[in-house]
Design an enzyme around this catalytic site. Structure first.
Site, PDB file in Angstrom:
ATOM      1  N   SER A   1       0.771  -1.029   0.085  1.00 33.34           N
ATOM      2  CA  SER A   1       0.241  -0.015  -0.147  1.00 33.34           C
ATOM      3  C   SER A   1       1.130   1.282   0.094  1.00 33.34           C
ATOM      4  O   SER A   1       1.904   1.054  -0.760  1.00 33.34           O
ATOM      5  CB  SER A   1      -1.416   0.620   1.389  1.00 33.34           C
ATOM      6  OG  SER A   1      -2.485   1.374   1.080  1.00 33.34           O
TER       7      SER A   1
ATOM      8  N   LYS B   1      -5.211   2.524  -2.612  1.00 30.86           N
ATOM      9  CA  LYS B   1      -4.200   2.363  -1.942  1.00 30.86           C
ATOM     10  C   LYS B   1      -5.018   2.067  -0.677  1.00 30.86           C
ATOM     11  O   LYS B   1      -4.267   1.012   0.068  1.00 30.86           O
ATOM     12  CB  LYS B   1      -2.903   2.788  -1.903  1.00 30.86           C
ATOM     13  CG  LYS B   1      -1.945   3.261  -2.155  1.00 30.86           C
ATOM     14  CD  LYS B   1      -1.536   1.355  -2.711  1.00 30.86           C
ATOM     15  CE  LYS B   1      -0.277   2.173  -3.757  1.00 30.86           C
ATOM     16  NZ  LYS B   1       0.396   1.034  -4.141  1.00 30.86           N
TER      17      LYS B   1
ATOM     18  N   TYR C   1      -5.081   8.635  -5.987  1.00 31.73           N
ATOM     19  CA  TYR C   1      -3.713   7.403  -6.044  1.00 31.73           C
ATOM     20  C   TYR C   1      -4.234   6.785  -4.510  1.00 31.73           C
ATOM     21  O   TYR C   1      -4.253   5.844  -3.860  1.00 31.73           O
ATOM     22  CB  TYR C   1      -2.667   7.838  -5.632  1.00 31.73           C
ATOM     23  CG  TYR C   1      -1.076   6.793  -5.559  1.00 31.73           C
ATOM     24  CD1 TYR C   1      -0.710   7.693  -3.998  1.00 31.73           C
ATOM     25  CD2 TYR C   1      -1.178   6.206  -5.969  1.00 31.73           C
ATOM     26  CE1 TYR C   1      -0.071   6.920  -3.260  1.00 31.73           C
ATOM     27  CE2 TYR C   1       0.023   5.709  -5.686  1.00 31.73           C
ATOM     28  CZ  TYR C   1       0.883   5.374  -4.429  1.00 31.73           C
ATOM     29  OH  TYR C   1       1.511   4.665  -3.976  1.00 31.73           O
TER      30      TYR C   1
END
Lengths: 298, 304
Positions: A172, A190, A186
């Site tokens: 992650s 994650k 993004y």
């Protein structure tokens, strides 16, 4: 009376600390283990592969570009510790099509035996303001970062559960622990990896398969260089509160199985950080507004 | 000396509690506000629409099925509080194509003015073991639950930032606060929403646009207090005492909307994590027990 209670509490906590290693999962023995690393041709993935190879593992590198794979293979092989070790390279896009990924895992298992550890490093990063990011970016990041971790994991999980042994590592990011300015696309991808990992761990724990989620900070890799190309000012300023790591450090930690601790005090500190991030954002906004007014009157 | 310090600390905390409402974001006035609800033709979305309508808002319902939209519209209109209120229905799949969603928002704004509050309720849920779920499910849930929240939010954000007012509500789930057995695909999509919301909130806070993430439990609850939380601009919206505990526990680096909330989180964190560990232990033993029972019945079948 109070002192006695406090003493008991301290003794109890110390006892827990001592007993804890006895009831923790047995570490995976890397010598001779088959480790698959996706995104293994560069960045964190390559360093993880090197780290495992140094400890005697047999590596399967999975990535899209064949040239980069061969280069990485040469680099990894310099670190061999015995004659038997092998680095296998297979080229595929892990986010495109599950059956392709299934095939790749099958090939790898035919050559190097069942997979003991899967490290999902395939991923990419792009940053920009929510309304400035291209619309396709949201889907693309989710596809590479999330589905590109789902598919390989799904391809190895059944065998791991049957053999009652396995490790699945997800990469992650610190942006997967908190949402930051410029990382709407993004961070979501994650965060998703964390949800996947938590749910998956609950499913596979009785089968002695363990899931690890790594949360690297900004790391000096080609992927990071890509991210910096379109990074907004606010994001850059906020990122400067932590320093950039070397991928070798990150890889070492990932392989060691990173540990997490504490709360309470950290939440207080966290609140101060958030406050400072918010003021950075506000400052940039006001500066931008000022320069717009200046442009108009000029 | 120590008592004096303790007294000062307590007095300081009390002062913070009293001052806190004065520096919180101004509540959004619902009467006359334009509220867009995706997934508004059923479930939580429909109830949110009714709740806002009862408080005088103008509603745009967005969903795929036109019949369900019309039915929902009739149901909502029963709760009107004045003659001017309108319920507008637009049919679209919010996860399919951004330009379609952009169009829908444009249409809605032409009829009912700029969007004051967007409530992203469009979503679906599927559960099953990781290796049993159809492979396409992972992409499908992410598409509907995540992209289906990204697109409408993106379509309204620029106007909200320009007007310096707005509320965006995301509906995550308690499964978006912790990963649960059987929810590998669903939890991921609901965790993603949280990441999106946190990052987005940091970007839009100076523009007086507030983001709320709701974490409903797994039940159909009609009587939500969600509306109050949303008006206040609270980042976290949770239901019940379990929900409160879970939200405090998983607050992490989430933005804090009021000093009161921050103080509560700091004080309860250790205790809640301890309780959580017991819960996790019990979930793990449920999983282990089911696995052993299944193994036993398989052996029984073989020998039978």
């Amino acid at each position: 009376m109070l002192l006695l209670a406090a003493a008991f509490l301290v003794a109890f906590v110390l006892l827990l600390y001592m007993v804890s290693p006895l009831i923790s999962p047995k570490p995976l023995a890397l010598p001779g283990a088959h480790v698959v690393v996706t995104g293994g041709s560069s960045g964190i993935g390559k360093c993880v592969a090197i780290e495992c190879y140094k400890q005697g593992a047999f590596i399967t590198l999975v990535a899209r570009n064949e040239d980069k794979l061969l280069q990485a293979k040469k680099e990894i092989e310099k670190h061999s510790v015995n004659d038997k070790q092998v680095v296998l390279c297979i080229s595929v896009d892990v986010s495109q099509d599950y059956s392709q990924v299934e095939n790749v895992i099958k090939q790898a298992q035919e050559k190097l035996g069942p997979v003991d550890m899967l490290v999902n490093c395939a991923g990419m990063s792009l940053s920009g303001k929510f309304e400035d990011l291209e619309v396709s970016t949201f889907e693309r990041l989710m596809s590479v970062n999330y589905l590109g971790s789902v598919y390989p994991s799904r391809a190895v999980i059944t065998t791991m559960k049957e053999r009652r042994v396995g490790r699945i590592v997800f990469v992650s990011s610190q942006a997967g622990q908190l949402g930051l300015f410029g990382f709407t696309a993004y961070s979501s991808s994650k965060f998703a990896i964390r949800g996947l990992a938590e749910a998956l761990q609950m499913e596979v724990k009785p089968y002695n398969v363990y899931v690890t989620v790594a949360y690297p900070p900004d790391t000096d890799t080609p992927g990071f260089a890509e991210e910096n190309k379109t990074k907004p000012l606010e994001t850059r300023l906020i990122s400067e509160t932590t320093s950039v790591c070397k991928p070798e450090q990150v890889a070492k930690q990932i392989v060691k199985d990173a540990i997490v601790v504490t709360m309470g005090l950290f939440r207080t500190i966290a609140l101060f950080y958030i406050g400072s991030f918010d003021s950075i954002v506000r400052r940039c906004m006001m500066q931008r507004a000022k320069s717009e007014i200046a442009d108009k009157t000029a």
